[in-house]
Motif scaffolding. Sequence first.
Motif, PDB file in Angstrom:
ATOM      1  N   PRO A 177       0.808  -1.222   0.000  1.00  0.00           N
ATOM      2  CA  PRO A 177       0.000   0.000   0.000  1.00  0.00           C
ATOM      3  C   PRO A 177       0.843   1.275   0.000  1.00  0.00           C
ATOM      4  O   PRO A 177       0.344   2.334  -0.377  1.00  0.00           O
ATOM      5  N   ALA A 178       2.098   1.179   0.399  1.00  0.00           N
ATOM      6  CA  ALA A 178       2.973   2.360   0.413  1.00  0.00           C
ATOM      7  C   ALA A 178       3.836   2.441  -0.851  1.00  0.00           C
ATOM      8  O   ALA A 178       4.780   3.218  -0.911  1.00  0.00           O
ATOM      9  N   GLU A 179       3.485   1.630  -1.877  1.00  0.00           N
ATOM     10  CA  GLU A 179       4.296   1.586  -3.104  1.00  0.00           C
ATOM     11  C   GLU A 179       4.603   2.997  -3.643  1.00  0.00           C
ATOM     12  O   GLU A 179       5.754   3.353  -3.871  1.00  0.00           O
ATOM     13  N   LEU A 180       3.556   3.793  -3.826  1.00  0.00           N
ATOM     14  CA  LEU A 180       3.786   5.087  -4.474  1.00  0.00           C
ATOM     15  C   LEU A 180       4.412   6.108  -3.517  1.00  0.00           C
ATOM     16  O   LEU A 180       5.166   6.982  -3.947  1.00  0.00           O
ATOM     17  N   SER A 181       4.154   5.970  -2.223  1.00  0.00           N
ATOM     18  CA  SER A 181       4.852   6.829  -1.247  1.00  0.00           C
ATOM     19  C   SER A 181       6.350   6.551  -1.301  1.00  0.00           C
ATOM     20  O   SER A 181       7.177   7.460  -1.241  1.00  0.00           O
ATOM     21  N   GLN A 182       6.684   5.259  -1.434  1.00  0.00           N
ATOM     22  CA  GLN A 182       8.103   4.901  -1.496  1.00  0.00           C
ATOM     23  C   GLN A 182       8.746   5.413  -2.783  1.00  0.00           C
ATOM     24  O   GLN A 182       9.933   5.743  -2.793  1.00  0.00           O
ATOM     25  N   ARG A 183       7.958   5.495  -3.856  1.00  0.00           N
ATOM     26  CA  ARG A 183       8.503   6.048  -5.112  1.00  0.00           C
ATOM     27  C   ARG A 183       8.859   7.523  -4.938  1.00  0.00           C
ATOM     28  O   ARG A 183       9.865   7.999  -5.457  1.00  0.00           O
ATOM     29  N   ILE A 184       8.017   8.253  -4.207  1.00  0.00           N
ATOM     30  CA  ILE A 184       8.306   9.673  -3.946  1.00  0.00           C
ATOM     31  C   ILE A 184       9.577   9.787  -3.097  1.00  0.00           C
ATOM     32  O   ILE A 184      10.456  10.613  -3.369  1.00  0.00           O
ATOM     33  N   LEU A 189      -1.306   3.453   6.175  1.00  0.00           N
ATOM     34  CA  LEU A 189      -0.305   4.144   5.358  1.00  0.00           C
ATOM     35  C   LEU A 189       0.522   5.100   6.231  1.00  0.00           C
ATOM     36  O   LEU A 189       1.758   5.120   6.150  1.00  0.00           O
ATOM     37  N   ALA A 190      -0.172   5.869   7.069  1.00  0.00           N
ATOM     38  CA  ALA A 190       0.549   6.819   7.941  1.00  0.00           C
ATOM     39  C   ALA A 190       1.509   6.071   8.858  1.00  0.00           C
ATOM     40  O   ALA A 190       2.608   6.563   9.157  1.00  0.00           O
ATOM     41  N   ALA A 191       1.128   4.866   9.261  1.00  0.00           N
ATOM     42  CA  ALA A 191       1.986   4.089  10.164  1.00  0.00           C
ATOM     43  C   ALA A 191       3.285   3.669   9.480  1.00  0.00           C
ATOM     44  O   ALA A 191       4.258   3.306  10.142  1.00  0.00           O
ATOM     45  N   ARG A 192       3.296   3.677   8.143  1.00  0.00           N
ATOM     46  CA  ARG A 192       4.523   3.332   7.407  1.00  0.00           C
ATOM     47  C   ARG A 192       5.491   4.505   7.279  1.00  0.00           C
ATOM     48  O   ARG A 192       6.643   4.331   6.862  1.00  0.00           O
ATOM     49  N   MET A 193       5.012   5.714   7.577  1.00  0.00           N
ATOM     50  CA  MET A 193       5.834   6.898   7.317  1.00  0.00           C
ATOM     51  C   MET A 193       7.144   6.935   8.110  1.00  0.00           C
ATOM     52  O   MET A 193       8.175   7.296   7.549  1.00  0.00           O
ATOM     53  N   PRO A 194       7.150   6.566   9.399  1.00  0.00           N
ATOM     54  CA  PRO A 194       8.423   6.621  10.124  1.00  0.00           C
ATOM     55  C   PRO A 194       9.490   5.751   9.460  1.00  0.00           C
ATOM     56  O   PRO A 194      10.644   6.140   9.352  1.00  0.00           O
ATOM     57  N   LEU A 204       3.770  13.949   2.877  1.00  0.00           N
ATOM     58  CA  LEU A 204       2.432  14.129   3.427  1.00  0.00           C
ATOM     59  C   LEU A 204       1.456  13.199   2.719  1.00  0.00           C
ATOM     60  O   LEU A 204       0.913  13.546   1.659  1.00  0.00           O
ATOM     61  N   PRO A 205       1.239  11.991   3.257  1.00  0.00           N
ATOM     62  CA  PRO A 205       0.229  11.126   2.655  1.00  0.00           C
ATOM     63  C   PRO A 205      -1.149  11.770   2.826  1.00  0.00           C
ATOM     64  O   PRO A 205      -1.459  12.305   3.888  1.00  0.00           O
ATOM     65  N   VAL A 206      -1.936  11.695   1.761  1.00  0.00           N
ATOM     66  CA  VAL A 206      -3.212  12.410   1.730  1.00  0.00           C
ATOM     67  C   VAL A 206      -4.369  11.449   1.967  1.00  0.00           C
ATOM     68  O   VAL A 206      -4.415  10.345   1.407  1.00  0.00           O
ATOM     69  N   HIS A 207      -5.302  11.906   2.788  1.00  0.00           N
ATOM     70  CA  HIS A 207      -6.554  11.167   2.973  1.00  0.00           C
ATOM     71  C   HIS A 207      -7.595  11.758   2.026  1.00  0.00           C
ATOM     72  O   HIS A 207      -7.815  12.975   2.019  1.00  0.00           O
ATOM     73  N   TYR A 208      -8.203  10.861   1.235  1.00  0.00           N
ATOM     74  CA  TYR A 208      -9.160  11.309   0.213  1.00  0.00           C
ATOM     75  C   TYR A 208     -10.262  10.255   0.166  1.00  0.00           C
ATOM     76  O   TYR A 208     -10.053   9.146  -0.307  1.00  0.00           O
ATOM     77  N   ALA A 209     -11.450  10.581   0.657  1.00  0.00           N
ATOM     78  CA  ALA A 209     -12.436   9.516   0.866  1.00  0.00           C
ATOM     79  C   ALA A 209     -13.805   9.788   0.265  1.00  0.00           C
ATOM     80  O   ALA A 209     -14.653   8.896   0.249  1.00  0.00           O
ATOM     81  N   GLN A 210     -14.060  11.005  -0.200  1.00  0.00           N
ATOM     82  CA  GLN A 210     -15.387  11.298  -0.755  1.00  0.00           C
ATOM     83  C   GLN A 210     -15.260  12.292  -1.905  1.00  0.00           C
ATOM     84  O   GLN A 210     -14.252  12.974  -2.045  1.00  0.00           O
ATOM     85  N   GLY A 211     -16.315  12.367  -2.729  1.00  0.00           N
ATOM     86  CA  GLY A 211     -16.244  13.136  -3.967  1.00  0.00           C
ATOM     87  C   GLY A 211     -16.743  14.569  -3.853  1.00  0.00           C
ATOM     88  O   GLY A 211     -16.708  15.309  -4.839  1.00  0.00           O
ATOM     89  N   GLY A 212     -17.194  14.981  -2.678  1.00  0.00           N
ATOM     90  CA  GLY A 212     -17.675  16.351  -2.505  1.00  0.00           C
ATOM     91  C   GLY A 212     -18.055  16.584  -1.052  1.00  0.00           C
ATOM     92  O   GLY A 212     -18.104  15.631  -0.253  1.00  0.00           O
ATOM     93  N   VAL A 213     -18.333  17.845  -0.708  1.00  0.00           N
ATOM     94  CA  VAL A 213     -18.633  18.190   0.692  1.00  0.00           C
ATOM     95  C   VAL A 213     -19.858  17.417   1.188  1.00  0.00           C
ATOM     96  O   VAL A 213     -19.971  17.090   2.366  1.00  0.00           O
ATOM     97  N   ASP A 214     -20.764  17.084   0.258  1.00  0.00           N
ATOM     98  CA  ASP A 214     -21.983  16.372   0.649  1.00  0.00           C
ATOM     99  C   ASP A 214     -21.753  14.877   0.870  1.00  0.00           C
ATOM    100  O   ASP A 214     -22.696  14.139   1.167  1.00  0.00           O
ATOM    101  N   GLY A 215     -20.529  14.410   0.691  1.00  0.00           N
ATOM    102  CA  GLY A 215     -20.231  13.005   0.963  1.00  0.00           C
ATOM    103  C   GLY A 215     -20.485  12.074  -0.202  1.00  0.00           C
ATOM    104  O   GLY A 215     -20.452  10.845  -0.040  1.00  0.00           O
TER     105      GLY A 215
END
Length: 456
Positions: free
Chosen positions: A135-142, A187-192, A156-167
């Motif tokens: 799951p950290a494949e692309l973070s590791q590429r950066i 994913l965040a746990a892999r950052m250290p 800065l791994p980004v959280h992105y879970a919905q398509g608009g303010v209305d959910g």
Amino acid sequence: MQTIFARRALLARGWGHDVAVSVDGSGRIADVVEAASRPSGASSVDVLLPALSNLHSHTFQRAMAGLTETRGPSQHDSFWTWREVMYRFLDVLTPDEIEAIAAFAFMEMQEAGFSAVAEFHYLHNRPGGAGYDNPAELSQRIAAAAAETGIGLTLLPVHYAQGGVDGRPLAGGQMRFRNDLASFEALAARMPQIAAGLPADAGWGVAPHSLRAVSRDDLRHLAAIAPDRPLHMHIAEQEKELEETRAVFGVRPVEWLLFEHDVSARWCLVHCTHMTPAETEGLARSGAVAGLCPVTEANLGDGIFDGRRYLSAGGFFGVGSDSNIRISASEELRQLEYSQRLRDRLRVVLADPGQSAGDVLYRGALAGGARALGRDTGAIETGRWADLVALDLDAAGYAPLGEQAALDAWVFSAGNAAVSDLWSAGRHRVRGGRHVAREAIASRYRACLASILERF
Ligand code: ZN
């Protein structure tokens, strides 16, 4: 230990002459001596400055430069039509290509005067949304691209879970960003571990993408994940986003955030283009950093940040290259001041009487950039990371102006061409205006881009 000898250097107390800066093996400044004689073996430069941190970047968008300036079929070409092209573009990128583009962009950042970058990284999945085995494949590429170029990275791994303010659910290109709270936390746990594979100046934080893409509950959760680390979020970039937020929350985005969250120095709010005077002053009081991306904001037609009011209220700010349509520390600052001038039909706006715009903007962006990245940088002082940029204003014809005009000459006139050398935490990666690995990084990038364009 290495030594840099500068004819003129911008020190914390002001300009110094014949300055010898010693850098220890860990990349920190060990000593600063004024009126020194040039040590043998020292790198010798004309003007030495603390280098800026680039507080907001999406590196993959660098490869779209030149592809989004044709007007589309709709009545108004806009951020939203640009976003459609961006989604289509990112849907063809492979991990190798994402890494090659990031390396090219990081290299250009260093050649343009940025020693460090906060990469707001939101490509996590395969096209269509299936995860990678790792799951950290692309973070590791950066991270690999940062290691190759030597730039200082705050990932800065980004959280992105919905398509608009209305959910509403995600769709199309957004599927490559998708995560839920559990997968984001994993994913965040892999950052250290990822940061530990980089030099000691590397860091990480968390990035709820925006109030469009993150629910209120998730945002509260993310703010608590790593309470001492940077937290970056897009906010109030577009008027349509304001309308959506008002429709769902009943208030404006920055107004809501300042009321609901303990917004403090670890927050970097990116864009903040559309704020009322009360929001602008409230944000300035919070100690958060306004992450301004003036070149991208101009390119996307976002609007103009209320810089005069914000700086008068003592607000922290820094600059970011965001879409990387043009990578230049000096041009971000120039565009920031010029947008204010065009709006107000005045000349020097973002400085008090007797101050120069270049000086105010550069010193401000040094402090805000360091705060946003959580990086011990922003001044030529013993103990800080040796994030340094050298300008050859002499060769560019500006030498007779003297050092008081150096920042104005760079920001408003000379631009990228004046950058001769750059060190990221002591790593001397730009020499004679070129990155030491330019040939290999640029040729790989060219091959990738040719292949991408065949599939786009
Ligand atoms: Zn952005």
